[in-house]
Write an enzyme that holds these catalytic residues in place. Structure first.
Site, mmCIF file in Angstrom:
data_model
loop_
_atom_site.group_PDB
_atom_site.id
_atom_site.type_symbol
_atom_site.label_atom_id
_atom_site.label_comp_id
_atom_site.label_asym_id
_atom_site.label_seq_id
_atom_site.Cartn_x
_atom_site.Cartn_y
_atom_site.Cartn_z
ATOM 1 N N GLN A 1 -0.199 4.271 -3.917
ATOM 2 C CA GLN A 1 0.463 3.331 -3.009
ATOM 3 C C GLN A 1 1.384 2.426 -3.818
ATOM 4 O O GLN A 1 2.206 1.704 -3.269
ATOM 5 C CB GLN A 1 -0.559 2.464 -2.281
ATOM 6 C CG GLN A 1 -1.570 3.221 -1.469
ATOM 7 C CD GLN A 1 -2.636 2.296 -0.910
ATOM 8 O OE1 GLN A 1 -2.392 1.549 0.042
ATOM 9 N NE2 GLN A 1 -3.810 2.324 -1.512
ATOM 10 N N HIS B 1 4.703 5.060 -1.141
ATOM 11 C CA HIS B 1 5.544 3.934 -0.719
ATOM 12 C C HIS B 1 6.790 3.772 -1.568
ATOM 13 O O HIS B 1 7.375 2.687 -1.590
ATOM 14 C CB HIS B 1 4.718 2.637 -0.733
ATOM 15 C CG HIS B 1 3.558 2.686 0.214
ATOM 16 N ND1 HIS B 1 2.396 1.975 0.003
ATOM 17 C CD2 HIS B 1 3.368 3.396 1.353
ATOM 18 C CE1 HIS B 1 1.548 2.245 0.994
ATOM 19 N NE2 HIS B 1 2.114 3.097 1.810
HETATM 20 C C1 BV8 Z 1 3.697 2.896 9.181
HETATM 21 C C2 BV8 Z 1 5.775 -1.000 -0.728
HETATM 22 C C3 BV8 Z 1 4.256 4.037 11.162
HETATM 23 C C4 BV8 Z 1 6.575 -2.235 -0.555
HETATM 24 C C5 BV8 Z 1 3.864 -1.281 0.778
HETATM 25 C C6 BV8 Z 1 1.242 -4.195 13.153
HETATM 26 C C7 BV8 Z 1 2.623 -4.288 13.148
HETATM 27 C C8 BV8 Z 1 3.437 -3.424 12.395
HETATM 28 C C9 BV8 Z 1 2.846 -2.428 11.614
HETATM 29 C C10 BV8 Z 1 1.460 -2.365 11.629
HETATM 30 C C11 BV8 Z 1 0.659 -3.207 12.368
HETATM 31 N N1 BV8 Z 1 -0.639 -2.874 12.153
HETATM 32 C C12 BV8 Z 1 -0.682 -1.847 11.290
HETATM 33 C C13 BV8 Z 1 0.588 -1.513 10.986
HETATM 34 C C14 BV8 Z 1 0.996 -0.458 10.098
HETATM 35 C C15 BV8 Z 1 1.312 -1.097 8.739
HETATM 36 C C16 BV8 Z 1 0.063 -1.728 8.171
HETATM 37 O O1 BV8 Z 1 -0.871 -1.027 7.806
HETATM 38 N N2 BV8 Z 1 0.082 -3.065 8.093
HETATM 39 C C17 BV8 Z 1 -1.072 -3.775 7.563
HETATM 40 C C18 BV8 Z 1 -0.585 -4.992 6.752
HETATM 41 C C19 BV8 Z 1 -1.955 -4.178 8.729
HETATM 42 N N3 BV8 Z 1 1.727 0.034 7.944
HETATM 43 C C20 BV8 Z 1 3.022 0.317 7.893
HETATM 44 O O2 BV8 Z 1 3.905 -0.354 8.400
HETATM 45 C C21 BV8 Z 1 3.342 1.621 7.178
HETATM 46 N N4 BV8 Z 1 4.179 2.403 8.034
HETATM 47 O O3 BV8 Z 1 2.585 2.661 9.591
HETATM 48 O O4 BV8 Z 1 4.615 3.692 9.855
HETATM 49 C C22 BV8 Z 1 4.652 2.853 11.988
HETATM 50 C C23 BV8 Z 1 6.017 2.581 12.130
HETATM 51 C C24 BV8 Z 1 6.390 1.484 12.921
HETATM 52 C C25 BV8 Z 1 5.417 0.661 13.530
HETATM 53 C C26 BV8 Z 1 4.046 0.932 13.334
HETATM 54 C C27 BV8 Z 1 3.666 2.020 12.563
HETATM 55 C C28 BV8 Z 1 4.093 1.335 5.894
HETATM 56 C C29 BV8 Z 1 3.189 0.583 4.947
HETATM 57 C C30 BV8 Z 1 3.844 0.543 3.570
HETATM 58 C C31 BV8 Z 1 4.119 -0.887 3.197
HETATM 59 N N5 BV8 Z 1 4.610 -0.923 1.804
HETATM 60 N N6 BV8 Z 1 4.356 -1.295 -0.473
HETATM 61 C C32 BV8 Z 1 6.360 -3.194 -1.701
HETATM 62 O O5 BV8 Z 1 5.386 -3.033 -2.468
HETATM 63 O O6 BV8 Z 1 7.183 -4.113 -1.838
HETATM 64 S S1 BV8 Z 1 2.246 -1.641 1.063
HETATM 65 C C33 BV8 Z 1 1.561 -2.460 -0.301
HETATM 66 O O7 BV8 Z 1 0.312 -3.073 0.101
HETATM 67 C C34 BV8 Z 1 1.096 -1.504 -1.366
HETATM 68 O O8 BV8 Z 1 1.974 -0.435 -1.563
HETATM 69 C C35 BV8 Z 1 -0.247 -1.017 -0.875
HETATM 70 O O9 BV8 Z 1 -0.100 0.149 -0.131
HETATM 71 C C36 BV8 Z 1 -0.617 -2.023 0.132
HETATM 72 C C37 BV8 Z 1 -2.058 -2.407 0.062
HETATM 73 O O10 BV8 Z 1 -2.307 -3.049 -1.098
HETATM 74 P P1 BV8 Z 1 -3.439 -2.514 -2.107
HETATM 75 O O11 BV8 Z 1 -2.814 -1.496 -2.974
HETATM 76 O O12 BV8 Z 1 -4.691 -2.124 -1.420
HETATM 77 O O13 BV8 Z 1 -3.627 -3.849 -2.908
HETATM 78 P P2 BV8 Z 1 -4.453 -5.112 -2.430
HETATM 79 O O14 BV8 Z 1 -3.943 -6.278 -3.201
HETATM 80 O O15 BV8 Z 1 -4.510 -5.164 -0.938
HETATM 81 O O16 BV8 Z 1 -5.923 -4.739 -2.928
HETATM 82 C C38 BV8 Z 1 -6.144 -4.548 -4.303
HETATM 83 C C39 BV8 Z 1 -7.597 -4.158 -4.435
HETATM 84 O O17 BV8 Z 1 -7.859 -3.913 -5.808
HETATM 85 C C40 BV8 Z 1 -8.534 -5.264 -3.988
HETATM 86 O O18 BV8 Z 1 -9.546 -4.713 -3.172
HETATM 87 C C41 BV8 Z 1 -9.117 -5.802 -5.306
HETATM 88 O O19 BV8 Z 1 -10.480 -6.175 -5.166
HETATM 89 C C42 BV8 Z 1 -9.027 -4.595 -6.196
HETATM 90 N N7 BV8 Z 1 -8.877 -4.906 -7.614
HETATM 91 C C43 BV8 Z 1 -8.255 -5.982 -8.178
HETATM 92 N N8 BV8 Z 1 -8.330 -5.878 -9.525
HETATM 93 C C44 BV8 Z 1 -8.973 -4.710 -9.804
HETATM 94 C C45 BV8 Z 1 -9.327 -4.098 -8.591
HETATM 95 N N9 BV8 Z 1 -9.995 -2.932 -8.532
HETATM 96 C C46 BV8 Z 1 -10.323 -2.357 -9.707
HETATM 97 N N10 BV8 Z 1 -10.021 -2.885 -10.907
HETATM 98 C C47 BV8 Z 1 -9.353 -4.049 -10.995
HETATM 99 N N11 BV8 Z 1 -9.060 -4.575 -12.210
#
Ligand code: BV8
Ligand code: ZN
Length: 239
Positions: A101, A119
Protein backbone atom coordinates in the site's frame (compact mmCIF):
# COMPACT_ATOMS: atom_id res chain seq x y z
CA UNK A 1 5.21 -15.82 20.61
CA UNK A 2 7.97 -18.38 19.98
CA UNK A 3 5.50 -21.18 19.21
CA UNK A 4 3.59 -18.96 16.78
CA UNK A 5 6.79 -17.93 15.00
CA UNK A 6 7.66 -21.63 14.67
CA UNK A 7 4.23 -22.33 13.18
CA UNK A 8 4.74 -19.58 10.59
CA UNK A 9 8.23 -20.85 9.77
CA UNK A 10 6.85 -24.37 9.27
CA UNK A 11 4.11 -23.09 6.96
CA UNK A 12 6.63 -20.97 5.06
CA UNK A 13 8.86 -24.00 4.50
CA UNK A 14 6.04 -25.95 2.89
CA UNK A 15 4.47 -23.05 0.94
CA UNK A 16 4.89 -22.78 -2.81
CA UNK A 17 3.00 -19.50 -3.23
CA UNK A 18 3.39 -16.71 -0.65
CA UNK A 19 1.80 -13.24 -0.76
CA UNK A 20 2.88 -10.39 1.51
CA UNK A 21 0.75 -7.24 1.96
CA UNK A 22 2.53 -4.30 3.56
CA UNK A 23 1.39 -0.95 4.93
CA UNK A 24 3.01 2.13 6.42
CA UNK A 25 4.09 0.19 9.52
CA UNK A 26 6.83 -1.64 7.61
CA UNK A 27 8.43 1.73 6.75
CA UNK A 28 8.04 3.24 10.23
CA UNK A 29 11.47 2.02 11.39
CA UNK A 30 13.01 3.69 8.34
CA UNK A 31 11.70 7.00 9.67
CA UNK A 32 8.57 7.30 7.51
CA UNK A 33 5.62 8.72 9.51
CA UNK A 34 2.59 6.42 9.43
CA UNK A 35 -0.83 7.72 8.52
CA UNK A 36 -2.53 7.25 11.79
CA UNK A 37 0.38 7.68 14.11
CA UNK A 38 1.37 11.13 15.38
CA UNK A 39 3.19 11.54 12.05
CA UNK A 40 -0.16 11.32 10.23
CA UNK A 41 -0.84 14.95 11.04
CA UNK A 42 0.62 17.58 8.75
CA UNK A 43 0.11 21.27 9.61
CA UNK A 44 -3.37 20.66 11.16
CA UNK A 45 -4.39 18.68 8.02
CA UNK A 46 -4.70 14.89 7.95
CA UNK A 47 -3.23 13.01 4.98
CA UNK A 48 -6.74 11.76 4.25
CA UNK A 49 -7.85 15.39 3.75
CA UNK A 50 -5.02 16.22 1.35
CA UNK A 51 -4.69 12.97 -0.61
CA UNK A 52 -7.91 13.54 -2.57
CA UNK A 53 -8.75 14.75 -6.10
CA UNK A 54 -11.02 17.41 -4.58
CA UNK A 55 -8.17 18.94 -2.56
CA UNK A 56 -5.91 18.89 -5.62
CA UNK A 57 -8.56 20.59 -7.78
CA UNK A 58 -9.22 23.18 -5.07
CA UNK A 59 -5.64 23.91 -4.05
CA UNK A 60 -2.98 22.11 -6.13
CA UNK A 61 -0.22 24.23 -4.55
CA UNK A 62 -1.09 23.00 -1.04
CA UNK A 63 -1.34 19.37 -2.15
CA UNK A 64 2.03 19.67 -3.92
CA UNK A 65 3.49 21.24 -0.78
CA UNK A 66 2.32 18.11 1.10
CA UNK A 67 3.90 15.76 -1.45
CA UNK A 68 7.10 17.80 -1.75
CA UNK A 69 7.40 17.66 2.05
CA UNK A 70 7.01 13.86 1.95
CA UNK A 71 9.46 13.48 -0.96
CA UNK A 72 12.07 15.57 0.87
CA UNK A 73 11.55 13.49 4.00
CA UNK A 74 11.71 10.19 2.10
CA UNK A 75 14.68 10.93 -0.20
CA UNK A 76 17.50 10.10 2.29
CA UNK A 77 15.69 7.23 4.06
CA UNK A 78 16.90 3.65 3.81
CA UNK A 79 15.05 0.33 3.83
CA UNK A 80 15.02 -1.29 7.27
CA UNK A 81 15.55 -4.88 8.44
CA UNK A 82 11.94 -5.78 7.62
CA UNK A 83 12.23 -4.62 3.98
CA UNK A 84 15.50 -6.50 3.64
CA UNK A 85 14.10 -9.67 5.22
CA UNK A 86 11.35 -9.70 2.57
CA UNK A 87 14.05 -9.63 -0.13
CA UNK A 88 15.52 -12.78 1.45
CA UNK A 89 12.10 -14.40 1.73
CA UNK A 90 11.48 -13.77 -1.98
CA UNK A 91 14.60 -15.81 -2.76
CA UNK A 92 13.50 -18.70 -0.54
CA UNK A 93 9.94 -19.09 -1.83
CA UNK A 94 9.12 -20.61 -5.26
CA UNK A 95 6.44 -18.01 -6.08
CA UNK A 96 6.53 -14.80 -4.02
CA UNK A 97 4.40 -11.67 -4.51
CA UNK A 98 4.81 -8.44 -2.55
CA UNK A 99 1.70 -6.26 -2.56
CA UNK A 100 2.28 -2.88 -0.96
CA UNK A 101 0.00 0.00 0.00
CA UNK A 102 3.07 2.18 0.44
CA UNK A 103 4.13 4.78 -2.11
CA UNK A 104 7.62 5.35 -0.63
CA UNK A 105 9.55 3.03 -2.98
CA UNK A 106 11.50 1.47 -0.08
CA UNK A 107 10.70 -2.10 -1.18
CA UNK A 108 12.32 -1.33 -4.56
CA UNK A 109 15.28 0.31 -2.78
CA UNK A 110 15.68 -2.86 -0.66
CA UNK A 111 15.80 -5.06 -3.77
CA UNK A 112 12.38 -6.75 -3.80
CA UNK A 113 11.45 -7.88 -7.32
CA UNK A 114 7.84 -8.96 -7.73
CA UNK A 115 6.10 -5.87 -6.34
CA UNK A 116 2.49 -4.76 -6.85
CA UNK A 117 2.03 -1.10 -5.82
CA UNK A 118 -1.67 -0.80 -5.02
CA UNK A 119 -1.58 2.96 -4.49
CA UNK A 120 1.14 4.05 -6.92
CA UNK A 121 4.52 5.60 -6.18
CA UNK A 122 5.43 9.08 -4.91
CA UNK A 123 8.49 9.22 -7.22
CA UNK A 124 6.32 8.90 -10.34
CA UNK A 125 4.45 11.88 -11.85
CA UNK A 126 1.49 11.87 -14.22
CA UNK A 127 0.36 14.70 -16.52
CA UNK A 128 -3.25 15.72 -15.83
CA UNK A 129 -3.58 16.81 -19.47
CA UNK A 130 -1.83 14.26 -21.69
CA UNK A 131 -1.42 11.43 -19.18
CA UNK A 132 2.35 11.22 -19.72
CA UNK A 133 3.94 9.15 -16.95
CA UNK A 134 7.52 9.36 -15.69
CA UNK A 135 9.77 8.88 -12.69
CA UNK A 136 11.23 12.11 -11.30
CA UNK A 137 13.27 12.13 -8.11
CA UNK A 138 13.97 15.90 -8.12
CA UNK A 139 13.67 17.23 -4.55
CA UNK A 140 11.97 19.57 -4.19
CA UNK A 141 9.89 19.80 -7.38
CA UNK A 142 8.61 23.24 -8.44
CA UNK A 143 5.51 24.44 -6.54
CA UNK A 144 3.34 23.47 -9.55
CA UNK A 145 5.35 21.04 -11.76
CA UNK A 146 4.55 21.17 -15.48
CA UNK A 147 4.62 18.52 -18.21
CA UNK A 148 7.63 18.77 -20.57
CA UNK A 149 5.44 17.63 -23.47
CA UNK A 150 2.26 19.72 -23.14
CA UNK A 151 2.91 22.03 -20.18
CA UNK A 152 -0.07 20.45 -18.37
CA UNK A 153 -0.09 20.33 -14.57
CA UNK A 154 1.62 17.21 -13.20
CA UNK A 155 0.22 15.23 -10.24
CA UNK A 156 1.72 12.51 -8.10
CA UNK A 157 1.10 9.10 -9.69
CA UNK A 158 -0.65 7.83 -6.57
CA UNK A 159 -4.21 6.66 -5.84
CA UNK A 160 -6.04 9.28 -3.80
CA UNK A 161 -8.97 8.61 -1.48
CA UNK A 162 -12.13 8.32 -3.55
CA UNK A 163 -10.14 7.27 -6.66
CA UNK A 164 -10.33 3.81 -8.22
CA UNK A 165 -7.26 1.60 -8.10
CA UNK A 166 -5.79 0.60 -11.47
CA UNK A 167 -7.89 -2.32 -12.77
CA UNK A 168 -4.87 -4.32 -13.96
CA UNK A 169 -3.17 -3.88 -10.58
CA UNK A 170 -6.28 -5.06 -8.77
CA UNK A 171 -6.69 -8.04 -11.07
CA UNK A 172 -3.06 -9.11 -10.57
CA UNK A 173 -3.29 -8.68 -6.78
CA UNK A 174 -6.47 -10.75 -6.40
CA UNK A 175 -5.10 -13.38 -8.78
CA UNK A 176 -2.16 -13.93 -6.40
CA UNK A 177 -4.31 -13.68 -3.26
CA UNK A 178 -6.74 -16.31 -4.56
CA UNK A 179 -4.01 -18.87 -5.18
CA UNK A 180 -1.52 -18.40 -2.34
CA UNK A 181 -0.78 -20.91 0.44
CA UNK A 182 0.28 -18.25 2.94
CA UNK A 183 -0.30 -14.51 3.26
CA UNK A 184 1.65 -12.23 5.59
CA UNK A 185 -0.09 -8.92 6.41
CA UNK A 186 2.57 -6.57 7.76
CA UNK A 187 2.30 -3.08 9.29
CA UNK A 188 -1.18 -2.03 8.29
CA UNK A 189 -4.05 -0.77 10.44
CA UNK A 190 -6.58 -2.40 8.12
CA UNK A 191 -8.59 0.77 7.63
CA UNK A 192 -8.31 1.52 3.93
CA UNK A 193 -10.24 -0.47 1.35
CA UNK A 194 -9.88 -2.47 -0.80
CA UNK A 195 -6.42 -3.36 0.66
CA UNK A 196 -7.76 -3.89 4.18
CA UNK A 197 -9.98 -6.82 3.22
CA UNK A 198 -7.35 -8.64 1.14
CA UNK A 199 -6.29 -10.76 4.14
CA UNK A 200 -9.83 -12.06 4.60
CA UNK A 201 -9.97 -12.75 0.86
CA UNK A 202 -6.89 -14.95 1.15
CA UNK A 203 -8.36 -16.71 4.19
CA UNK A 204 -11.58 -17.38 2.27
CA UNK A 205 -9.51 -18.89 -0.53
CA UNK A 206 -7.88 -21.33 1.92
CA UNK A 207 -4.58 -19.62 2.73
CA UNK A 208 -3.08 -19.30 6.18
CA UNK A 209 -3.09 -15.58 7.05
CA UNK A 210 -0.54 -14.15 9.49
CA UNK A 211 -0.61 -10.58 10.81
CA UNK A 212 2.57 -8.84 11.94
CA UNK A 213 1.75 -5.49 13.53
CA UNK A 214 2.69 -3.22 16.41
CA UNK A 215 -0.88 -3.21 17.73
CA UNK A 216 -4.08 -5.23 17.23
CA UNK A 217 -6.25 -4.36 14.21
CA UNK A 218 -9.92 -5.08 13.31
CA UNK A 219 -8.68 -8.29 11.62
CA UNK A 220 -6.40 -9.60 14.39
CA UNK A 221 -8.99 -12.05 15.74
CA UNK A 222 -9.98 -13.25 12.26
CA UNK A 223 -6.51 -14.16 11.00
CA UNK A 224 -4.92 -17.52 11.87
CA UNK A 225 -1.84 -16.11 13.62
CA UNK A 226 -1.07 -12.63 14.92
CA UNK A 227 2.48 -11.61 15.86
CA UNK A 228 2.52 -8.36 17.81
CA UNK A 229 5.69 -6.29 17.69
CA UNK A 230 7.95 -4.35 15.37
CA UNK A 231 8.26 -5.60 11.80
CA UNK A 232 12.02 -4.94 11.97
CA UNK A 233 12.25 -7.42 14.89
CA UNK A 234 9.80 -10.08 13.69
CA UNK A 235 10.13 -10.40 9.89
CA UNK A 236 13.88 -11.24 10.00
CA UNK A 237 13.03 -14.18 12.32
CA UNK A 238 11.06 -15.76 9.44
CA UNK A 239 13.91 -15.89 6.93
C1 BV8 B 1 -11.67 3.09 -3.68
C2 BV8 B 1 -1.74 6.86 -1.46
C3 BV8 B 1 -13.51 2.69 -5.09
C4 BV8 B 1 -1.86 8.32 -1.27
C5 BV8 B 1 -3.50 5.91 -0.03
C6 BV8 B 1 -16.22 7.09 2.27
C7 BV8 B 1 -16.04 8.06 1.30
C8 BV8 B 1 -15.15 7.89 0.22
C9 BV8 B 1 -14.41 6.71 0.11
C10 BV8 B 1 -14.60 5.76 1.11
C11 BV8 B 1 -15.47 5.92 2.16
N1 BV8 B 1 -15.42 4.82 2.95
C12 BV8 B 1 -14.53 3.96 2.42
C13 BV8 B 1 -14.05 4.52 1.29
C14 BV8 B 1 -13.07 3.93 0.41
C15 BV8 B 1 -11.71 4.55 0.76
C16 BV8 B 1 -11.33 4.19 2.18
O1 BV8 B 1 -11.07 3.03 2.47
N2 BV8 B 1 -11.31 5.21 3.04
C17 BV8 B 1 -10.96 4.97 4.44
C18 BV8 B 1 -10.15 6.17 4.96
C19 BV8 B 1 -12.25 4.77 5.21
N3 BV8 B 1 -10.82 3.92 -0.19
C20 BV8 B 1 -10.59 4.54 -1.33
O2 BV8 B 1 -11.00 5.65 -1.62
C21 BV8 B 1 -9.78 3.72 -2.33
N4 BV8 B 1 -10.49 3.71 -3.57
O3 BV8 B 1 -12.23 2.57 -2.74
O4 BV8 B 1 -12.18 3.12 -4.97
C22 BV8 B 1 -14.33 3.89 -4.72
C23 BV8 B 1 -14.30 4.99 -5.58
C24 BV8 B 1 -15.08 6.11 -5.25
C25 BV8 B 1 -15.84 6.14 -4.06
C26 BV8 B 1 -15.82 5.03 -3.19
C27 BV8 B 1 -15.06 3.92 -3.51
C28 BV8 B 1 -8.43 4.35 -2.55
C29 BV8 B 1 -7.64 4.28 -1.26
C30 BV8 B 1 -6.19 4.67 -1.55
C31 BV8 B 1 -5.84 5.91 -0.78
N5 BV8 B 1 -4.40 6.18 -0.95
N6 BV8 B 1 -2.19 6.17 -0.23
C32 BV8 B 1 -0.79 8.85 -0.35
O5 BV8 B 1 -0.15 8.05 0.38
O6 BV8 B 1 -0.59 10.07 -0.35
S1 BV8 B 1 -4.00 5.15 1.38
C33 BV8 B 1 -2.78 5.25 2.60
O7 BV8 B 1 -3.36 4.93 3.88
C34 BV8 B 1 -1.74 4.17 2.46
O8 BV8 B 1 -1.39 3.92 1.13
C35 BV8 B 1 -2.39 2.95 3.09
O9 BV8 B 1 -3.05 2.21 2.13
C36 BV8 B 1 -3.47 3.53 3.89
C37 BV8 B 1 -3.61 2.89 5.23
O10 BV8 B 1 -2.52 3.15 5.98
P1 BV8 B 1 -1.64 1.95 6.61
O11 BV8 B 1 -0.66 1.54 5.59
O12 BV8 B 1 -2.47 0.88 7.21
O13 BV8 B 1 -0.93 2.80 7.72
P2 BV8 B 1 -1.56 3.25 9.10
O14 BV8 B 1 -0.78 4.42 9.57
O15 BV8 B 1 -3.05 3.33 8.99
O16 BV8 B 1 -1.25 1.99 10.02
C38 BV8 B 1 0.09 1.62 10.24
C39 BV8 B 1 0.05 0.38 11.09
O17 BV8 B 1 1.39 -0.05 11.30
C40 BV8 B 1 -0.56 0.63 12.45
O18 BV8 B 1 -1.48 -0.40 12.75
C41 BV8 B 1 0.65 0.59 13.41
O19 BV8 B 1 0.31 0.00 14.65
C42 BV8 B 1 1.59 -0.31 12.67
N7 BV8 B 1 3.00 -0.06 12.93
C43 BV8 B 1 3.60 1.13 13.24
N8 BV8 B 1 4.92 0.93 13.40
C44 BV8 B 1 5.17 -0.39 13.15
C45 BV8 B 1 3.94 -1.02 12.87
N9 BV8 B 1 3.85 -2.33 12.60
C46 BV8 B 1 4.99 -3.04 12.63
N10 BV8 B 1 6.20 -2.51 12.89
C47 BV8 B 1 6.32 -1.20 13.16
N11 BV8 B 1 7.54 -0.68 13.44
ZN1 ZN C 1 1.29 16.52 -20.70
Amino acid sequence: MQDRILAVEEKLAQSKRVVVLTGAGISAESGVPTFRGEGGLWRQFRATDLATPESFARDPKLVWEFYNWRRELLAPLRPNAAHLALVELEKQVPHFTLITQNIDGLHQKAGSRNIIELHGNIWWLRCTQCGRLGEDRTVPLPALPRCAACNGLLRPHVVWFGEMLDAAVIEKAYGEIQTCDLMLVIGTSGTVQPAASMGMHAKGAGAMVVEINLEPTPYTDSFHISLTGKAGDIVPLLT
